[in-house]
Design a protein around this motif. Sequence first.
Motif: not given
Length: 276
Positions: A119-148
């Motif tokens: 969550a923190l890495n994803s919020l930082y990426a959104l805040s700092a513009g590390v990647a476009d929003d849709a990519t941050v969202k997709a990476v979060f979703e795949f990793r969240a699914a894996s963690l669960s």
Amino acid sequence: MPADFSTDALVIRTVPSGENDRLLTLLSAKQGSISVLAKGARSLKSRYMAACMPFVYGNFELHPGKGGDLFFLREGFPTETFREIGGDIVKTYLAQYICDVCCELSGPGAGAEELLSLALNSLYALSAGVADDATVKAVFEFRAASLSGYEPDLSACRLCGKASASRFQLDVMNGGIVCQDCISLAPKADPLSREPEVDRFGTRSILMPLTPAALEAVRYCIGAPAKRMLSFRLGDRYDRRCFEEAAETYLLSHLERGFSSLSQYRELSAGGEPKS
């Protein structure tokens, strides 16, 4: 009764309570999700108002209530506010969706170190513009699914065991990939049937196309170290679309629910207005 304690945590939900209070949900690495009542936090005179805002990460000093399920906030000290998110309404709804998923996947008393880090890495990426929003969202979703517990097996076709093929599809409900040859050999569904397509085990079939580049992106983002999870690029528009649509479908199908914050994000990112 448990003693007072302090914890570093992320505010993943805020709900108004009474005239001036806030009911918070905190995500802590050791304690998981924690329900906290912040008395007077909505008052401009509150000394810890700044710590009780959405997406704030900080240190919280808590006092247990009588039942043990609700804690009271004694002090709050914000260390990271992800301020840039609040100035962009699209990012705000996406950040809330990330936090809503964290609420869904976490529980009280259960450690959530990896989920908090994600969550923190994803919020930082959104805040700092590390990647476009849709990519941050997709990476979060795949990793969240894996963690669960729903990490897909992407090593080879789950039906024939073939590791290399011109095209694979993500078999969402079975958590794997299927090569184009096996898909071509499968019996076609009756186009007049209104029944959902199911496999031989009775599981509803959901297949999402993955280009070779999109599949490599999925493999990378799931297996990469947390701080390197966004260190890839998909230049082709169709590759990105496959990656993004597969991620959302995969997570939501396994959680078996939707999120209003996601609906608002979709509406806004498509150029619409948020629904009340």
